[in-house]
Motif scaffolding. Structure first.
Motif, mmCIF file in Angstrom:
data_model
loop_
_atom_site.group_PDB
_atom_site.id
_atom_site.type_symbol
_atom_site.label_atom_id
_atom_site.label_comp_id
_atom_site.label_asym_id
_atom_site.label_seq_id
_atom_site.Cartn_x
_atom_site.Cartn_y
_atom_site.Cartn_z
ATOM 1 N N ARG A 57 0.845 -1.209 0.000
ATOM 2 C CA ARG A 57 0.000 0.000 0.000
ATOM 3 C C ARG A 57 0.874 1.251 0.000
ATOM 4 O O ARG A 57 0.549 2.250 -0.655
ATOM 5 N N GLU A 58 1.982 1.193 0.711
ATOM 6 C CA GLU A 58 2.910 2.329 0.675
ATOM 7 C C GLU A 58 3.499 2.498 -0.719
ATOM 8 O O GLU A 58 3.648 3.621 -1.220
ATOM 9 N N ASP A 61 1.054 4.250 -2.903
ATOM 10 C CA ASP A 61 1.041 5.694 -2.663
ATOM 11 C C ASP A 61 2.213 6.367 -3.364
ATOM 12 O O ASP A 61 2.074 7.472 -3.915
ATOM 13 N N ARG A 62 3.369 5.711 -3.354
ATOM 14 C CA ARG A 62 4.549 6.290 -4.011
ATOM 15 C C ARG A 62 4.353 6.357 -5.531
ATOM 16 O O ARG A 62 4.771 7.322 -6.177
ATOM 17 N N ALA A 64 1.498 6.709 -7.008
ATOM 18 C CA ALA A 64 0.552 7.799 -7.239
ATOM 19 C C ALA A 64 1.246 9.152 -7.192
ATOM 20 O O ALA A 64 0.984 10.036 -8.022
ATOM 21 N N GLU A 65 2.151 9.338 -6.233
ATOM 22 C CA GLU A 65 2.892 10.588 -6.145
ATOM 23 C C GLU A 65 3.746 10.805 -7.393
ATOM 24 O O GLU A 65 3.838 11.919 -7.920
ATOM 25 N N THR A 86 -3.427 -1.263 -6.047
ATOM 26 C CA THR A 86 -2.255 -0.453 -6.365
ATOM 27 C C THR A 86 -2.638 0.779 -7.180
ATOM 28 O O THR A 86 -2.069 1.861 -6.994
ATOM 29 N N PRO A 89 -4.830 4.729 -5.328
ATOM 30 C CA PRO A 89 -4.392 6.084 -4.966
ATOM 31 C C PRO A 89 -4.240 7.009 -6.173
ATOM 32 O O PRO A 89 -4.614 8.186 -6.108
ATOM 33 N N ARG A 92 -7.683 8.056 -7.540
ATOM 34 C CA ARG A 92 -8.295 9.119 -6.739
ATOM 35 C C ARG A 92 -7.682 10.476 -7.080
ATOM 36 O O ARG A 92 -8.397 11.482 -7.215
ATOM 37 N N LYS A 93 -6.371 10.518 -7.228
ATOM 38 C CA LYS A 93 -5.705 11.788 -7.540
ATOM 39 C C LYS A 93 -6.132 12.338 -8.889
ATOM 40 O O LYS A 93 -6.294 13.560 -9.058
#
Length: 231
Positions: A57-58, A61-62, A64-65, A86, A89, A92-93
Motif C-alpha cells: 500500500r505504501e 502511494d509512491r 501515485a505521487e 495499487t 491512490p 483518486r488523484k
C-alpha cells in the motif's frame, strides 16, 4: 555570407513516440500479502488473489505521487485485486475510473496457485529449478501453456493500445506479464526481464503490434535510486 549558404545541420533530438503510437506504462502491483502454510490465498478464476501487504500500500502511494502530474488518458487493472488496490491512490488523484483488461492477469500457475508457488521456489523444489533452467512456466503441473500466455498478453496490450492511439496509459499488472511483454518486444530469452520490482514502472511504446522499450524497472520513486552494494 548569405543565409541560404548556411550549412545544413541535422541535430540529435529528444525521443518522441511516433505519431499514433501508444505509450504504455507497465506498473507492477505493490507487494502482496505473504503466503502462509495452511492459509492459501483466495482464488479468482483459479488464480491466487492476495490483497496488498502494508508495504504494498505504501508502494501504491509512491506510484501515485510519481505519476500524479503525468498526463494519462486511462488507467487499466486486471481481475486480481492487488492491481486495483495499487491503482486506487492514483485513480483518486486523477479522478479516473480504472478499466479492467482480464487478459493482463498473471500467468496461471496450475497446482502451485494460492501461494504454493512461493513455497516451492523458496524450497528450491526440483520443478522450480527446471522452470528457471528451461524458462518455461508450464513445467509446473497444470500451469498455463507458455505460448498461450504470450498470445493473451500480446492481445491484451494490443487492445489497450488500440483504444488510445497517440495516448499514454498506465497499466497496473503483474511481474510475469511485464516480463513476457518486454521479452516479446526484444525477442529475448523468455525470462530475461523477470522479475520487475513491486511498484516499479516499465515503459513500452506500442504501434501497429510492434513495441519498443523506453524504460525498465524504474524504482526511483521507491527510494531505491541508489544502486545496491555489490557483494
Amino acid at each position: 555570407m548569405d543565409e541560404r549558404d548556411e550549412p545544413v545541420e541535422y541535430r540529435q533530438k529528444r525521443y518522441q513516440p511516433p505519431e499514433g503510437a501508444t505509450e504504455l506504462l507497465l506498473i507492477r502491483h505493490g507487494a502482496s500479502a505473504p503466503a502462509r502454510p495452511g492459509a492459501p490465498f483466495p482464488l479468482v478464476d483459479g488464480q491466487g488473489d492476495p490483497e496488498l501487504a502494508p508495504e504494498g500500500r505504501e508502494q501504491a502511494d509512491r506510484v501515485a505521487e510519481r505519476l500524479a502530474s503525468v498526463a494519462l488518458d486511462a488507467l487499466y487493472v486486471t481481475t486480481l485485486r492487488r492491481t486495483a488496490q495499487t491503482a486506487a491512490p492514483l485513480a483518486r488523484k486523477l479522478g479516473l475510473e480504472p478499466r479492467v483488461e482480464p487478459a493482463l492477469r498473471e500467468v496461471h500457475l496450475g497446482e502451485w496457485e494460492g501461494g504454493l508457488f512461493r513455497k516451492k521456489v523458496a524450497d528450491n523444489d526440483p520443478v522450480a529449478q527446471r522452470m528457471v533452467a528451461e524458462e518455461r512456466w508450464d513445467v509446473i503441473p497444470g500451469a498455463e501453456n507458455d505460448e498461450a500466455f504470450a498470445v493473451r498478453v500480446r492481445e491484451g496490450l494490443g487492445r489497450v493500445a488500440a483504444a488510445h492511439p497517440g495516448g499514454r496509459v498506465a497499466v497496473f499488472t503483474h511481474g510475469g506479464v511485464i516480463g513476457q511483454a518486454l521479452a516479446a518486444a526484444t525477442g529475448s530469452r523468455p525470462f530475461a526481464f523477470l522479475t520487475p520490482d513491486n511498484g516499479s514502472i516499465s515503459v513500452l511504446v506500442w504501434m501497429n503490434g510492434l513495441a519498443s522499450i523506453r524504460g525498465f524497472n524504474d524504482v526511483s520513486h521507491l527510494d531505491r535510486s541508489a544502486p545496491a552494494p555489490l557483494s
